[in-house]
Design a protein around this motif. Structure first.
Motif, PDB file in Angstrom:
ATOM      1  N   ASN A   1       0.819  -1.218   0.000  1.00 37.13           N
ATOM      2  CA  ASN A   1       0.000   0.000   0.000  1.00 37.13           C
ATOM      3  C   ASN A   1       0.851   1.266   0.000  1.00 37.13           C
ATOM      4  OD1 ASN A   1      -2.326  -1.542   0.041  1.00 37.13           O
ATOM      5  ND2 ASN A   1      -2.571  -1.427   2.268  1.00 37.13           N
ATOM      6  N   ASN A   2       2.056   1.171   0.528  1.00 32.08           N
ATOM      7  CA  ASN A   2       2.931   2.341   0.600  1.00 32.08           C
ATOM      8  C   ASN A   2       3.940   2.409  -0.544  1.00 32.08           C
ATOM      9  OD1 ASN A   2       1.926   3.528   3.015  1.00 32.08           O
ATOM     10  ND2 ASN A   2       2.974   1.953   4.211  1.00 32.08           N
ATOM     11  N   SER A   3       3.757   1.567  -1.561  1.00 32.25           N
ATOM     12  CA  SER A   3       4.673   1.550  -2.693  1.00 32.25           C
ATOM     13  C   SER A   3       3.913   1.133  -3.943  1.00 32.25           C
ATOM     14  CB  SER A   3       5.835   0.572  -2.431  1.00 32.25           C
ATOM     15  OG  SER A   3       5.371  -0.769  -2.462  1.00 32.25           O
ATOM     16  N   PHE A   4       4.622   1.105  -5.065  1.00 34.27           N
ATOM     17  CA  PHE A   4       4.009   0.609  -6.306  1.00 34.27           C
ATOM     18  C   PHE A   4       4.451  -0.829  -6.581  1.00 34.27           C
ATOM     19  CE2 PHE A   4       8.021   2.639  -7.474  1.00 34.27           C
ATOM     20  CZ  PHE A   4       8.612   1.668  -8.251  1.00 34.27           C
ATOM     21  N   LEU A   5       5.051  -1.485  -5.592  1.00 38.78           N
ATOM     22  CA  LEU A   5       5.576  -2.835  -5.751  1.00 38.78           C
ATOM     23  C   LEU A   5       4.536  -3.879  -5.358  1.00 38.78           C
ATOM     24  CD1 LEU A   5       9.086  -2.294  -4.116  1.00 38.78           C
ATOM     25  CD2 LEU A   5       8.520  -2.228  -6.548  1.00 38.78           C
ATOM     26  N   THR A   6       4.702  -5.077  -5.909  1.00 36.76           N
ATOM     27  CA  THR A   6       3.891  -6.220  -5.527  1.00 36.76           C
ATOM     28  C   THR A   6       4.790  -7.243  -4.850  1.00 36.76           C
ATOM     29  OG1 THR A   6       2.367  -5.899  -7.380  1.00 36.76           O
ATOM     30  CG2 THR A   6       2.395  -8.081  -6.343  1.00 36.76           C
ATOM     31  N   PHE A   7       4.479  -7.615  -3.631  1.00 36.85           N
ATOM     32  CA  PHE A   7       5.305  -8.539  -2.865  1.00 36.85           C
ATOM     33  C   PHE A   7       4.671  -9.924  -2.826  1.00 36.85           C
ATOM     34  CE2 PHE A   7       6.578  -4.404  -1.287  1.00 36.85           C
ATOM     35  CZ  PHE A   7       7.937  -4.537  -1.085  1.00 36.85           C
ATOM     36  N   THR A   8       5.508 -10.932  -2.740  1.00 36.71           N
ATOM     37  CA  THR A   8       5.059 -12.292  -2.467  1.00 36.71           C
ATOM     38  C   THR A   8       5.681 -12.737  -1.152  1.00 36.71           C
ATOM     39  OG1 THR A   8       6.901 -13.249  -3.722  1.00 36.71           O
ATOM     40  CG2 THR A   8       4.835 -12.862  -4.915  1.00 36.71           C
ATOM     41  N   CYS A   9       5.100 -13.741  -0.539  1.00 41.29           N
ATOM     42  CA  CYS A   9       5.554 -14.179   0.781  1.00 41.29           C
ATOM     43  C   CYS A   9       5.924 -15.662   0.738  1.00 41.29           C
ATOM     44  CB  CYS A   9       4.462 -13.933   1.821  1.00 41.29           C
ATOM     45  SG  CYS A   9       4.958 -14.338   3.515  1.00 41.29           S
ATOM     46  N   GLU A  10       7.123 -15.974   1.177  1.00 42.02           N
ATOM     47  CA  GLU A  10       7.565 -17.363   1.291  1.00 42.02           C
ATOM     48  C   GLU A  10       7.837 -17.658   2.758  1.00 42.02           C
ATOM     49  OE1 GLU A  10      11.033 -20.420  -0.389  1.00 42.02           O
ATOM     50  OE2 GLU A  10      10.962 -18.324  -1.054  1.00 42.02           O
ATOM     51  N   ARG A  11       7.194 -18.701   3.256  1.00 36.87           N
ATOM     52  CA  ARG A  11       7.306 -19.035   4.671  1.00 36.87           C
ATOM     53  C   ARG A  11       8.304 -20.176   4.883  1.00 36.87           C
ATOM     54  NH1 ARG A  11       2.416 -17.054   3.606  1.00 36.87           N
ATOM     55  NH2 ARG A  11       1.437 -15.679   5.162  1.00 36.87           N
ATOM     56  N   SER A  12       8.820 -20.267   6.084  1.00 39.46           N
ATOM     57  CA  SER A  12       9.801 -21.303   6.392  1.00 39.46           C
ATOM     58  C   SER A  12       9.150 -22.678   6.346  1.00 39.46           C
ATOM     59  CB  SER A  12      10.413 -21.057   7.770  1.00 39.46           C
ATOM     60  OG  SER A  12       9.410 -21.087   8.775  1.00 39.46           O
ATOM     61  N   ASN A  13       9.970 -23.661   6.012  1.00 36.38           N
ATOM     62  CA  ASN A  13       9.530 -25.051   5.975  1.00 36.38           C
ATOM     63  C   ASN A  13      10.450 -25.850   6.888  1.00 36.38           C
ATOM     64  OD1 ASN A  13       8.473 -27.538   5.360  1.00 36.38           O
ATOM     65  ND2 ASN A  13       9.423 -27.675   3.337  1.00 36.38           N
TER      66      ASN A  13
ATOM     67  N   SER B   1      17.804 -15.201  -0.596  1.00 33.88           N
ATOM     68  CA  SER B   1      18.867 -14.844  -1.531  1.00 33.88           C
ATOM     69  C   SER B   1      19.781 -16.055  -1.678  1.00 33.88           C
ATOM     70  CB  SER B   1      19.603 -13.598  -1.040  1.00 33.88           C
ATOM     71  OG  SER B   1      20.530 -13.153  -2.004  1.00 33.88           O
ATOM     72  N   ASP B   2      21.075 -15.936  -1.393  1.00 32.72           N
ATOM     73  CA  ASP B   2      21.978 -17.083  -1.504  1.00 32.72           C
ATOM     74  C   ASP B   2      22.333 -17.652  -0.133  1.00 32.72           C
ATOM     75  OD1 ASP B   2      23.352 -14.859  -0.793  1.00 32.72           O
ATOM     76  OD2 ASP B   2      25.017 -15.114  -2.184  1.00 32.72           O
ATOM     77  N   LEU B   3      21.454 -17.400   0.848  1.00 26.48           N
ATOM     78  CA  LEU B   3      21.599 -17.958   2.192  1.00 26.48           C
ATOM     79  C   LEU B   3      20.536 -19.020   2.443  1.00 26.48           C
ATOM     80  CD1 LEU B   3      22.103 -14.895   4.567  1.00 26.48           C
ATOM     81  CD2 LEU B   3      23.737 -16.731   4.218  1.00 26.48           C
ATOM     82  N   GLU B   4      20.881 -20.007   3.252  1.00 28.92           N
ATOM     83  CA  GLU B   4      19.870 -20.889   3.824  1.00 28.92           C
ATOM     84  C   GLU B   4      19.868 -20.641   5.328  1.00 28.92           C
ATOM     85  OE1 GLU B   4      19.326 -25.574   4.747  1.00 28.92           O
ATOM     86  OE2 GLU B   4      19.574 -25.067   2.621  1.00 28.92           O
ATOM     87  N   ILE B   5      18.731 -20.192   5.848  1.00 34.39           N
ATOM     88  CA  ILE B   5      18.627 -19.794   7.256  1.00 34.39           C
ATOM     89  C   ILE B   5      17.806 -20.828   8.009  1.00 34.39           C
ATOM     90  CG2 ILE B   5      17.891 -17.976   8.835  1.00 34.39           C
ATOM     91  CD1 ILE B   5      18.069 -16.027   6.461  1.00 34.39           C
ATOM     92  N   THR B   6      18.343 -21.302   9.115  1.00 30.55           N
ATOM     93  CA  THR B   6      17.659 -22.271   9.957  1.00 30.55           C
ATOM     94  C   THR B   6      17.463 -21.676  11.338  1.00 30.55           C
ATOM     95  OG1 THR B   6      18.697 -24.121   8.773  1.00 30.55           O
ATOM     96  CG2 THR B   6      17.712 -24.607  10.911  1.00 30.55           C
ATOM     97  N   LYS B   7      16.238 -21.767  11.865  1.00 28.90           N
ATOM     98  CA  LYS B   7      15.917 -21.207  13.178  1.00 28.90           C
ATOM     99  C   LYS B   7      16.090 -22.262  14.252  1.00 28.90           C
ATOM    100  CE  LYS B   7      14.166 -18.069  15.993  1.00 28.90           C
ATOM    101  NZ  LYS B   7      14.420 -18.779  17.268  1.00 28.90           N
ATOM    102  N   ASP B   8      16.990 -21.986  15.176  1.00 26.50           N
ATOM    103  CA  ASP B   8      17.130 -22.819  16.366  1.00 26.50           C
ATOM    104  C   ASP B   8      16.252 -22.240  17.465  1.00 26.50           C
ATOM    105  OD1 ASP B   8      18.879 -24.533  15.134  1.00 26.50           O
ATOM    106  OD2 ASP B   8      20.653 -23.423  15.770  1.00 26.50           O
TER     107      ASP B   8
END
Length: 228
Positions: free
Chosen positions: A83-95, A102-109
């Motif tokens: 709403n505050n930009s002219f961009l369209t975002f998509t959402c990817e959730r953790s599995n 990006s070029d990272l793989e992030i794991t939540k401990d």
């Protein structure tokens, strides 16, 4: 000047024709990243005036990594950004508490995050062949890019050593000599663990960047530093 640099400066095509950018910033322009970061910072500032800040907010250009307690919180933030930009975002959730960013793989401990180099399943693990018709400096930069990615992306030495072994095998299979691979790994680790530092006149620690990171024109004008 603001309009001329990113849009009106003509560029030459492979057919010899001159073209002028009419929409957005010209591809390859150094100003593109600068303008994108400025715009996204402006969007964030507007958004967080009326939206609660997530537990963790990290951004690379227009790729945003956040932590949220519920899906509703994540969707609410995404809607506010749109709403505050002219961009369209998509959402990817953790599995399974893992998420590529990006070029990272992030794991939540439980209390922290673990990061490592993200490799797509479609990666066939090949790189530039060492015997190819390329300059030595270019081949060196290819090998250094793999090694630098491990140093900057892996936040555990166990994962870093595992990835170094994979890269060593990849480069060896591609014809790179062992002494070059080992030398690059050693050099990157030394640079990472012992950054070049000195003291200013008040005794404060300051970082001195390696001269190879300077532009060629600037490097010629840099006088050697003397620390007494």
């Amino acid at each position: 000047m603001f309009e001329t640099c990113p849009k009106e400066a003509p560029f030459l095509s492979h057919t010899g024709e001159l073209f002028k950018q009419v929409d957005g910033v010209a591809m390859g322009s150094l100003l593109g990243v600068l303008f994108a970061n400025m715009y996204m910072a402006h969007v964030k500032e507007k958004d967080f005036q009326h939206h609660s800040t997530p537990g963790l907010y990290a951004r690379y250009i227009d790729d945003i990594f956040i932590t949220s307690s519920t899906d509703e919180d994540a969707n609410s933030l995404m809607t506010a950004l749109q709403n505050n930009s002219f961009l369209t975002f998509t959402c990817e959730r953790s599995n399974q508490r893992r998420l590529p960013f990006s070029d990272l793989e992030i794991t939540k401990d439980e209390n922290d995050f673990r990061t490592k180099v993200y490799t797509k399943a479609t990666n066939i693990r090949r790189c530039l062949i060492a015997r190819g018709e390329f300059t030595a400096a270019y081949k060196l930069s290819v090998a250094a890019a793999y090694i630098n990615g491990v140093v900057t992306h892996c936040n555990s030495w166990t994962e870093a050593h595992r990835k170094f072994d994979c890269i060593r095998q990849l480069l060896t299979n591609s014809g790179y000599p062992d002494h070059m691979i080992g030398g690059l790994i050693k050099k990157k680790l030394v640079q990472y663990t012992t950054p070049a530092q000195t003291l200013d006149s008040q005794g404060h620690m300051i970082t001195i960047y390696h001269r190879n990171n300077y532009h060629d024109r600037y490097r010629k004008n840099v006088m050697p530093l003397k620390v007494t």
